[in-house]
Structure formats: C-alpha cells, structure tokens
Scaffold this active site. Structure first.
Site, short mmCIF file in Angstrom:
data_model
loop_
_atom_site.label_atom_id
_atom_site.label_comp_id
_atom_site.label_asym_id
_atom_site.label_seq_id
_atom_site.Cartn_x
_atom_site.Cartn_y
_atom_site.Cartn_z
N CYS A 180 90.63 7.68 43.46
CA CYS A 180 89.76 7.28 42.34
C CYS A 180 88.74 8.34 41.96
CB CYS A 180 89.02 5.99 42.70
SG CYS A 180 87.97 6.21 44.14
N CYS B 81 88.52 1.67 49.70
CA CYS B 81 87.14 2.09 49.47
C CYS B 81 86.34 2.12 50.77
CB CYS B 81 86.44 1.15 48.49
SG CYS B 81 87.37 0.88 46.97
FE1 FES Z 1 86.78 4.49 44.42
FE2 FES Z 1 86.31 2.15 45.41
S1 FES Z 1 87.42 2.59 43.63
S2 FES Z 1 85.86 4.05 46.28
#
Ligand code: FES
Length: 119
Positions: free
Chosen positions: A33, A102
């Site tokens: 992400c 995450c």
């Molecule tokens: Fe990137 Fe949670 S979506 S750390």
C-alpha cells in the site's frame, strides 16, 4: 468493520509523534500500500524507557502502531523482539482479514529498531 479498540487507538493514539531525542529509529514501508512507519526508541540498560511512532497509513496502521508502543513500553529488548503480529492483533480484539498485513508494519518497525540498536 473495526473493533472498538481499533477505533479507540485510531481516534486517540498513544505515543504518537516524533521525539526530539531518541537512541534509534526503526523505519519500514509496506510495499503493498506504500504506507510508512517509524518507531523511535529510548533505551537504558537494555530496557525501552520511551517509545514513539510516526505513521503515514490507514486506520489499522495507526491503531497497531499505538498498541504496539503500549505493549513494548517498559519491556527489555529481548522481550520486545518476542512481540508478534498476533500479540498486536489480539490486543486490538482482532482486525479485518484484509487489514492483517497492516499489523506487520508496527512489529517490523519495532524489531528493526531493536536490531539496529544492537548493531
Ligand atoms: Fe497500508 Fe494498512 S493499508 S498499512
């Protein structure tokens, strides 16, 4: 979607900020992400006396940073290295399946900081 505990730590995170003084920082990024986390440690006699974080990421990343700091605060470096992703997720009463990754960020940043300090 998120537990009460996640929302509590997201809305009112503990240990958030960049300290003026610290002994070591662990920095990790999530390639999936693009989120980034820093964990700053102050260490005396092999014990974490102060811990802070700076996270640019989602609600789960902020909540896991906050709770990881709470768990690690006051621990020895050996104890901090034993903290797992599962400990963090359990302490938050769980995370949605698609947010489990995450929780890696906080634990990885903590472990990286400890290993860096010991170098
Ligand atoms: Fe990137 Fe949670 S979506 S750390």
């Amino acid at each position: 979607m998120y537990s009460e505990k996640v929302m509590k730590h997201f809305r009112n995170p503990k240990h958030m900020g960049t300290p003026k003084q610290y002994d070591v920082v662990g920095k990790v990024g999530n390639p999936v992400c693009g989120d980034v986390m820093h964990i700053y440690l102050k260490i005396r006699d092999e014990k974490i006396t102060d811990i802070d974080f700076k996270t640019m990421g989602c609600a789960a990343a902020i909540a896991t940073s906050s709770i990881t700091c709470e768990i690690a605060s006051g621990k020895t470096l050996d104890e901090a290295l034993k903290i797992t992703k599962k400990d963090v997720v359990d302490a938050l009463d769980g995370l949605p399946e698609n947010k489990i990754h995450c929780s890696n960020l906080a634990v990885d940043a903590l472990h990286k900081a400890v290993k860096e300090y010991r170098k």
